[in-house]
Design an enzyme around this catalytic site. Structure first.
Site, PDB file in Angstrom:
ATOM      1  N   GLU A   1       3.321  41.174 -28.370  1.00 24.98           N
ATOM      2  CA  GLU A   1       2.026  40.501 -28.511  1.00 24.98           C
ATOM      3  C   GLU A   1       0.968  41.118 -27.602  1.00 24.98           C
ATOM      4  O   GLU A   1       1.275  41.598 -26.514  1.00 24.98           O
ATOM      5  CB  GLU A   1       2.159  39.032 -28.074  1.00 24.98           C
ATOM      6  CG  GLU A   1       3.030  38.225 -28.976  1.00 24.98           C
ATOM      7  CD  GLU A   1       3.309  36.832 -28.419  1.00 24.98           C
ATOM      8  OE1 GLU A   1       2.444  36.267 -27.724  1.00 24.98           O
ATOM      9  OE2 GLU A   1       4.395  36.323 -28.706  1.00 24.98           O
TER      10      GLU A   1
ATOM     11  N   CYS B   1      -4.788  41.512 -22.812  1.00 25.46           N
ATOM     12  CA  CYS B   1      -3.570  41.176 -22.095  1.00 25.46           C
ATOM     13  C   CYS B   1      -2.424  41.842 -22.843  1.00 25.46           C
ATOM     14  O   CYS B   1      -2.178  41.518 -24.005  1.00 25.46           O
ATOM     15  CB  CYS B   1      -3.403  39.660 -22.069  1.00 25.46           C
ATOM     16  SG  CYS B   1      -1.858  39.134 -21.317  1.00 25.46           S
TER      17      CYS B   1
ATOM     18  N   CYS C   1      12.111  39.720 -21.955  1.00 23.98           N
ATOM     19  CA  CYS C   1      12.070  39.734 -20.488  1.00 23.98           C
ATOM     20  C   CYS C   1      13.387  39.175 -19.972  1.00 23.98           C
ATOM     21  O   CYS C   1      13.973  38.290 -20.583  1.00 23.98           O
ATOM     22  CB  CYS C   1      10.904  38.863 -20.005  1.00 23.98           C
ATOM     23  SG  CYS C   1      10.651  38.910 -18.213  1.00 23.98           S
TER      24      CYS C   1
ATOM     25  N   CYS D   1      12.246  32.879 -16.052  1.00 20.92           N
ATOM     26  CA  CYS D   1      11.406  31.778 -15.541  1.00 20.92           C
ATOM     27  C   CYS D   1      11.489  30.573 -16.496  1.00 20.92           C
ATOM     28  O   CYS D   1      11.400  30.733 -17.718  1.00 20.92           O
ATOM     29  CB  CYS D   1       9.965  32.230 -15.377  1.00 20.92           C
ATOM     30  SG  CYS D   1       9.766  33.578 -14.194  1.00 20.92           S
TER      31      CYS D   1
ATOM     32  N   CYS E   1       8.608  29.832 -19.244  1.00 23.87           N
ATOM     33  CA  CYS E   1       8.019  30.944 -19.981  1.00 23.87           C
ATOM     34  C   CYS E   1       8.749  31.225 -21.293  1.00 23.87           C
ATOM     35  O   CYS E   1       9.975  31.361 -21.315  1.00 23.87           O
ATOM     36  CB  CYS E   1       8.046  32.191 -19.094  1.00 23.87           C
ATOM     37  SG  CYS E   1       7.269  33.611 -19.870  1.00 23.87           S
TER      38      CYS E   1
ATOM     39  N   CYS F   1       1.753  33.706 -23.364  1.00 27.85           N
ATOM     40  CA  CYS F   1       2.967  34.503 -23.214  1.00 27.85           C
ATOM     41  C   CYS F   1       4.160  34.270 -24.139  1.00 27.85           C
ATOM     42  O   CYS F   1       4.931  33.354 -23.931  1.00 27.85           O
ATOM     43  CB  CYS F   1       3.450  34.261 -21.790  1.00 27.85           C
ATOM     44  SG  CYS F   1       3.626  35.759 -20.906  1.00 27.85           S
TER      45      CYS F   1
HETATM   46  N1  SAH Z   1       6.287  39.019 -15.678  1.00 31.27           N
HETATM   47  C1  SAH Z   1       4.993  39.006 -15.089  1.00 31.27           C
HETATM   48  C2  SAH Z   1       3.845  39.052 -16.076  1.00 31.27           C
HETATM   49  C3  SAH Z   1       3.927  38.245 -17.332  1.00 31.27           C
HETATM   50  S1  SAH Z   1       3.627  36.528 -17.347  1.00 31.27           S
HETATM   51  C4  SAH Z   1       4.848  37.834 -14.161  1.00 31.27           C
HETATM   52  O1  SAH Z   1       5.764  37.024 -14.082  1.00 31.27           O
HETATM   53  O2  SAH Z   1       3.836  37.728 -13.475  1.00 31.27           O
HETATM   54  C5  SAH Z   1       1.925  36.277 -16.973  1.00 31.27           C
HETATM   55  C6  SAH Z   1       1.693  34.966 -16.234  1.00 31.27           C
HETATM   56  O3  SAH Z   1       1.814  33.835 -17.114  1.00 31.27           O
HETATM   57  C7  SAH Z   1       2.664  34.752 -15.107  1.00 31.27           C
HETATM   58  O4  SAH Z   1       1.994  34.232 -13.995  1.00 31.27           O
HETATM   59  C8  SAH Z   1       3.590  33.703 -15.692  1.00 31.27           C
HETATM   60  O5  SAH Z   1       4.286  33.027 -14.697  1.00 31.27           O
HETATM   61  C9  SAH Z   1       2.608  32.851 -16.476  1.00 31.27           C
HETATM   62  N2  SAH Z   1       3.200  31.970 -17.476  1.00 31.27           N
HETATM   63  C10 SAH Z   1       4.285  32.157 -18.247  1.00 31.27           C
HETATM   64  N3  SAH Z   1       4.516  31.096 -19.038  1.00 31.27           N
HETATM   65  C11 SAH Z   1       3.552  30.200 -18.750  1.00 31.27           C
HETATM   66  C12 SAH Z   1       3.246  28.895 -19.235  1.00 31.27           C
HETATM   67  N4  SAH Z   1       4.009  28.300 -20.150  1.00 31.27           N
HETATM   68  N5  SAH Z   1       2.156  28.267 -18.720  1.00 31.27           N
HETATM   69  C13 SAH Z   1       1.396  28.868 -17.772  1.00 31.27           C
HETATM   70  N6  SAH Z   1       1.636  30.089 -17.289  1.00 31.27           N
HETATM   71  C14 SAH Z   1       2.698  30.746 -17.763  1.00 31.27           C
END
Ligand code: SAH
Length: 342
Positions: A90, A103, A110, A114, A117, A331
């Site tokens: 994406e 973005c 990944c 987390c 995510c 994301c």
């Molecule tokens: N892997 C990297 C970059 C990708 S995620 C990282 O972890 O920073 C980009 C951002 O979106 C990160 O800060 C991630 O924690 C956040 N993110 C992911 N899922 C999310 C969600 N459901 N709500 C808000 N932020 C989210």
């Protein structure tokens, strides 16, 4: 395949030399590739015979649009691309007052795990090649007709888990003969791979480093970010201090506000103590709800109170606007829905 699009001009020059071609052709080919052409036929200043040879030896492929969704609210456009091996990633185009920002994804899937995510739910499939990151910027610009001036590496994947390809991508997209996007207009976001933060610091790039912090202590981070078990928060912040010492670039911290988990006034104070003395900016992100997750976004009041406490403590904090919330723009959500349906 598409090898040339990940190469620098001197590297393309070596290939052309092998083909008995003059060196100046390298720059011509490079600038065509970086305009987002889909075939050698478009490279009108190259001799036909050379175009045919290149087509045979180094075929150009470009991602195809599988889904394109445009927000009615704010003009955000989300693309789901199919890569040459059939995998999907994406890209999101956001229209900010300072310029159009894309973005991009850095990996297919990944492995960071987390809890909030969507990108990590199916694990890591593979890292992206430099040209596959470049293609997202190029073809978003070509398809939308909107000039791109800013890039954030905040899509699917962990950029520091694919650092060498990311570094090459940054070199390409920053080059004068290419898109010429300033390093200062690029942000890289990481969940906190400490040794890779140190490695990145060695390059002294002018990019912005963003850290996905999401909690002021190990107890909270361990609950939602498995990476914290390998690199606890004090080690992460120490790495940020080293990064600042090397680059003099202020660090950005992303903090997804999760109801009842990390959004209390006490936790805001803990965050202030953690960041003390480090030039930092905190970006508060109201959690985007992901279907598979029990975590819920904080209330508006909790976000505002948290922001006030940070500001009062001398740390600048902004609340990220939620762009594209009507089009699954956060994301990994679109890719997930698409791959589940197949
Ligand atoms: N892997 C990297 C970059 C990708 S995620 C990282 O972890 O920073 C980009 C951002 O979106 C990160 O800060 C991630 O924690 C956040 N993110 C992911 N899922 C999310 C969600 N459901 N709500 C808000 N932020 C989210």
């Amino acid at each position: 395949m598409n090898k040339l699009k990940s190469m620098t001009i001197p590297e393309i020059g070596v290939i052309l030399k092998e083909l008995g071609q003059p060196a100046f052709r390298a720059k011509q080919i490079y600038s065509w590739l970086h305009k987002g052409v889909r075939s050698y036929e478009e490279m009108t200043n190259l001799p036909k015979a050379l175009r045919d040879t290149l087509q045979e030896k180094y075929p150009i492929c470009a991602p195809e649009v599988v889904r394109k969704q445009e927000s009615q609210k704010d003009g955000t456009i989300k693309y789901l691309w199919k890569l040459s091996d059939g995998n999907c990633v994406e890209t999101v185009l956001m229209r900010y007052h300072y310029g159009n920002t894309v973005c991009i994804s850095t990996e297919v899937g990944c492995k960071m795990g987390c809890a909030f995510c969507a990108s990590t739910l199916g694990g890591l499939v593979r890292p992206l090649k430099p040209y596959e990151m470049l293609d997202q910027v190029l073809f978003t610009q070509v398809d939308s007709g909107l000039p791109v001036s800013h890039i954030v590496l905040m899509g699917i994947g962990e950029p520091l888990d694919n650092l060498s390809n990311v570094l090459r991508f940054l070199e390409l997209v920053n080059s004068e003969e290419g898109m010429n996007i300033s390093m200062r207009h690029i942000s890289l976001s990481t969940c906190g791979l400490v040794p890779k933060i140190d490695e990145l610091a060695q390059h002294k790039l002018q990019i912005s480093l963003a850290i996905s912090l999401h909690g002021p202590n190990n107890e909270i981070r361990n609950k939602i970010m498995p990476v914290n078990k390998a690199y606890p928060v004090e080690e992460l912040i120490a790495a940020c201090r080293r990064y600042y010492d090397k680059t003099s670039r202020r660090i950005h911290f992303e903090y997804a506000m999760i109801n009842g988990l990390n959004d209390s006034p006490q936790q805001a104070k803990e965050l202030l103590a953690l960041l003390k003395g480090l030039p930092a900016h905190v970006n508060l992100i109201p959690l985007n709800h992901v279907e598979e997750s029990p975590l819920k976004p904080s209330t508006k009041a909790a976000v505002a109170a948290f922001q006030n406490l940070l500001e009062q403590g001398g740390v600048t904090a902004t609340v990220r606007r939620t762009l594209g919330s009507d089009i699954d723009a956060s994301c990994g959500q679109l890719r997930r829905k698409y791959t589940q349906k197949r």
